[in-house]
Motif scaffolding. Structure first.
Motif, short mmCIF file in Angstrom:
data_model
loop_
_atom_site.label_atom_id
_atom_site.label_comp_id
_atom_site.label_asym_id
_atom_site.label_seq_id
_atom_site.Cartn_x
_atom_site.Cartn_y
_atom_site.Cartn_z
N ASP A 1 12.41 -0.26 8.10
CA ASP A 1 11.42 -1.02 8.87
C ASP A 1 10.06 -1.06 8.20
OD1 ASP A 1 13.45 -1.31 10.65
OD2 ASP A 1 12.56 -0.12 12.26
N VAL A 2 9.67 0.03 7.57
CA VAL A 2 8.32 0.10 6.99
C VAL A 2 8.32 -0.27 5.51
CG1 VAL A 2 6.32 1.60 6.58
CG2 VAL A 2 7.66 1.85 8.69
N LYS A 3 9.35 0.20 4.79
CA LYS A 3 9.40 -0.02 3.34
C LYS A 3 10.33 -1.17 2.94
CE LYS A 3 6.51 3.16 2.17
NZ LYS A 3 5.26 2.84 1.42
N MET B 1 6.73 11.22 -0.51
CA MET B 1 7.23 10.13 -1.34
C MET B 1 7.77 9.00 -0.49
SD MET B 1 9.07 11.97 -4.59
CE MET B 1 9.25 10.37 -5.34
N LEU B 2 8.39 9.34 0.62
CA LEU B 2 8.90 8.31 1.53
C LEU B 2 7.75 7.47 2.08
CD1 LEU B 2 11.29 7.13 3.22
CD2 LEU B 2 10.71 8.85 4.95
N ILE B 3 6.67 8.12 2.47
CA ILE B 3 5.53 7.41 3.06
C ILE B 3 4.85 6.51 2.04
CG2 ILE B 3 3.25 7.70 4.10
CD1 ILE B 3 4.26 10.36 5.26
N TYR B 4 4.64 7.04 0.83
CA TYR B 4 3.81 6.33 -0.13
C TYR B 4 4.62 5.67 -1.25
CZ TYR B 4 0.21 9.01 2.24
OH TYR B 4 -0.62 9.54 3.20
N ALA B 5 5.94 5.61 -1.09
CA ALA B 5 6.78 5.02 -2.15
C ALA B 5 6.36 3.58 -2.46
CB ALA B 5 8.24 5.05 -1.72
N PRO B 6 6.03 3.29 -3.72
CA PRO B 6 5.63 1.92 -4.07
C PRO B 6 6.82 1.00 -4.36
CG PRO B 6 5.40 3.35 -5.97
CD PRO B 6 5.85 4.24 -4.82
N ASN B 7 8.00 1.59 -4.54
CA ASN B 7 9.16 0.76 -4.85
C ASN B 7 10.44 1.49 -4.44
OD1 ASN B 7 9.87 2.58 -7.09
ND2 ASN B 7 8.16 1.60 -8.17
N SER B 8 11.57 0.83 -4.64
CA SER B 8 12.85 1.37 -4.23
C SER B 8 13.23 2.64 -4.98
CB SER B 8 13.95 0.32 -4.41
OG SER B 8 13.71 -0.81 -3.60
N GLY B 9 12.83 2.73 -6.25
CA GLY B 9 13.14 3.92 -7.03
C GLY B 9 12.58 5.18 -6.41
N PHE B 10 11.35 5.10 -5.91
CA PHE B 10 10.73 6.25 -5.27
C PHE B 10 11.41 6.57 -3.94
CE2 PHE B 10 7.47 5.54 -8.37
CZ PHE B 10 6.90 6.79 -8.57
#
Length: 208
Positions: A49-51, A102-111
């Motif tokens: 929902d968020v990412k 990392m979940l909160i601030y992940a910039p892309n799918s890899g993170f």
């Protein structure tokens, strides 16, 4: 002569009298298992929902979380038997906390996938924590201890899950994960620092 109490309250009194550090470890154990109701059920929802994670990423996150304890559980257990439970807990538990950031601030799918991999350290860390708690308990009190842990843990887990939903809806999804990190760093970690290493330590020597 000291008499052991009978019944529920008497059993609790006897347990805490004969097992040093068990009161604080009951708190440690309870907070250790809070993520099962407060964090883990919401990770996939947050990623979607968020990412805006797609099905492939969500599946990869779950796979990563499962592979981590599968591949590293036994080596980490052996390491805990060699250097001590607390050292291994303090080695791997920050990786679980990092997975939330990392979940909160992940910039892309890899993170996001990497956060799933690191989340798997929760399961390994909780097992080592359980082993440590068992070594603090006199063997003849083990049944009472297991019953007490579950008696306390279940309502705390239920309340944590309910509060997680409120935090998600009323405050913000990210604060769900940040809230647990704060709970861990402010309560669980300081308490764990005060408990001695249990490796090669006999529960029979415990006192109050």
């Amino acid at each position: 002569k000291r008499q052991s109490g009978t019944g529920f309250l008497g059993g609790i009194s006897t347990l805490f009298r004969e097992g040093k550090y068990l009161r604080r470890f009951l708190v440690i154990s309870s907070i250790t298992y809070v993520p099962q109701g407060m964090i883990i059920p919401f990770v996939q929802v947050f990623a979607r929902d968020v990412k805006n994670a797609n099905a492939f990423v969500l599946g990869a996150m779950v796979t990563g979380a499962a592979l981590t304890p599968l591949l590293l559980g036994l080596p980490m257990g052996r390491l805990a038997d060699k250097i001590g439970r607390k050292k291994v807990i303090f080695l791997i538990w920050p990786l679980f906390l990092l997975s939330n950031l990392m979940l909160i601030y992940a910039p892309n799918s890899g993170f996001l996938i990497l956060s799933g991999v690191l989340q798997g350290f929760y399961f390994t860390g909780s097992i080592v924590t359980a082993a440590m708690s068992h070594e603090l308990v006199p063997q003849e009190q083990m049944g009472r201890w297991l019953g007490m842990v579950r008696f306390v843990r279940m309502p705390i887990g239920a309340v944590a899950a309910y509060l997680a939903g409120i935090i998600w809806d009323k405050i913000g999804p990210q604060y769900l994960f940040l809230g647990y990190i704060a709970l861990d760093l402010l309560i669980r970690t300081p308490l764990l620092l005060t408990v001695p290493e249990t490796l090669k330590r006999s529960p029979k020597t415990n006192d109050m």
